[in-house]
Design a protein around this motif. Structure first.
Motif, short mmCIF file in Angstrom:
data_model
loop_
_atom_site.label_atom_id
_atom_site.label_comp_id
_atom_site.label_asym_id
_atom_site.label_seq_id
_atom_site.Cartn_x
_atom_site.Cartn_y
_atom_site.Cartn_z
N ARG A 75 10.68 1.95 5.72
CA ARG A 75 10.05 2.60 4.57
C ARG A 75 11.04 2.71 3.41
NH1 ARG A 75 12.25 7.52 4.29
NH2 ARG A 75 13.08 8.39 6.21
N GLU A 76 10.47 2.91 2.25
CA GLU A 76 11.26 3.10 1.04
C GLU A 76 12.18 4.31 1.21
OE1 GLU A 76 9.78 2.59 -3.33
OE2 GLU A 76 9.18 4.57 -2.61
N GLY A 77 13.43 4.16 0.83
CA GLY A 77 14.37 5.28 0.84
C GLY A 77 15.06 5.54 2.17
N ARG A 109 3.83 -8.84 6.51
CA ARG A 109 3.87 -8.06 7.76
C ARG A 109 4.56 -6.71 7.55
NH1 ARG A 109 7.30 -10.93 11.40
NH2 ARG A 109 8.84 -9.37 10.94
N ASP A 110 5.68 -6.72 6.80
CA ASP A 110 6.39 -5.47 6.51
C ASP A 110 5.50 -4.52 5.72
OD1 ASP A 110 8.89 -6.39 7.63
OD2 ASP A 110 9.26 -7.48 5.77
N THR A 111 4.80 -5.06 4.73
CA THR A 111 3.93 -4.24 3.88
C THR A 111 2.78 -3.66 4.70
OG1 THR A 111 4.52 -5.55 1.94
CG2 THR A 111 2.50 -4.24 1.80
N ALA A 112 2.14 -4.49 5.52
CA ALA A 112 1.01 -4.01 6.34
C ALA A 112 1.46 -2.92 7.30
CB ALA A 112 0.39 -5.18 7.11
N ALA A 113 2.63 -3.10 7.93
CA ALA A 113 3.13 -2.08 8.87
C ALA A 113 3.39 -0.77 8.15
CB ALA A 113 4.39 -2.58 9.57
N ALA A 114 3.97 -0.83 6.95
CA ALA A 114 4.25 0.40 6.20
C ALA A 114 2.95 1.08 5.77
CB ALA A 114 5.11 0.07 4.98
N ARG A 117 1.39 3.05 8.47
CA ARG A 117 2.08 4.33 8.69
C ARG A 117 1.89 5.28 7.51
NH1 ARG A 117 6.01 0.60 9.94
NH2 ARG A 117 7.12 1.10 8.02
N GLY A 118 1.24 4.83 6.45
CA GLY A 118 1.06 5.67 5.27
C GLY A 118 2.31 5.76 4.42
N GLU A 119 3.14 4.71 4.47
CA GLU A 119 4.41 4.71 3.73
C GLU A 119 4.48 3.49 2.82
OE1 GLU A 119 7.10 6.75 7.25
OE2 GLU A 119 7.02 4.57 7.12
N LYS A 120 5.44 3.50 1.91
CA LYS A 120 5.77 2.33 1.10
C LYS A 120 6.90 1.60 1.80
CE LYS A 120 4.55 4.48 -3.30
NZ LYS A 120 5.08 4.91 -4.60
#
Length: 175
Positions: A75-77, A109-114, A117-120
């Motif tokens: 996730r971002e951060g 794939r990274d974007t879909a997984a995030a 999870r409700g994350e960026k």
């Protein structure tokens, strides 16, 4: 006699500065002008980045990674370095760090997984040198993982990487 300790101190400081500058330079000769990498492997556990051409190692560099630990970026951060297969998709000669090559994270794939999870997923993952103005740190930057998820080498090493790694080069990041 008071000047003798001052002279010794100035000499010691000069020696430390000279040694630090020398640590930023590679003991290996530069790669040939016509060298081109066709793949990059970043091994997070070994803290190495290896450039390959035709399956042969061109050069291996010791790297610093994201300060968030060796786990994969999620996730971002989180200040972690991602894991997966990406490409060099841009370069920035005016980076806040000495040159930078952009890694194509996040992929679909990274974007879909995030999103699940409700994350960026975050972004701006680069291979780069040391922050501008701090290049004198040389190899001392390797003492700790300090980036926000990027892969860092010395400025001299980054100049070589910049020269031999073209846009579109595949990059595998693994633990």
């Amino acid at each position: 006699m008071k000047s003798k300790p001052l002279v010794l101190m100035v000499g010691a400081v000069a020696a430390v500065i000279a040694a630090t500058a020398a640590l930023g330079r590679s003991a290996e000769p530069p790669l040939p002008a016509n060298a081109r990498a066709d793949s990059v492997l970043i091994d997070k556990t070994g803290h190495t980045m290896t450039l390959f051409s035709g399956g042969q190692t061109l050069r291996t560099y010791v790297v610093s990674l994201g300060r968030g630990g060796l786990e994969a970026k999620t996730r971002e951060g989180d200040n972690r370095t991602p894991e997966g297969n990406y490409r060099i998709d841009a370069r920035n000669p005016r980076s806040a760090f000495h040159l930078s090559l952009h890694i194509s994270y996040p992929d679909a794939r990274d974007t879909a997984a995030a999103v699940t999870r409700g994350e960026k997923p975050g972004g701006d993952i680069m291979i780069h040198g040391i922050r501008n103005g701090l290049g004198w740190l040389g190899t001392f930057h390797r003492w700790a993982d300090w980036t926000a998820g990027c892969v860092a080498v010395t400025d001299a090493e980054m100049e070589e990487v910049w020269r031999v790694v073209p846009d579109g080069t595949p990059v595998e990041i693994r633990r």
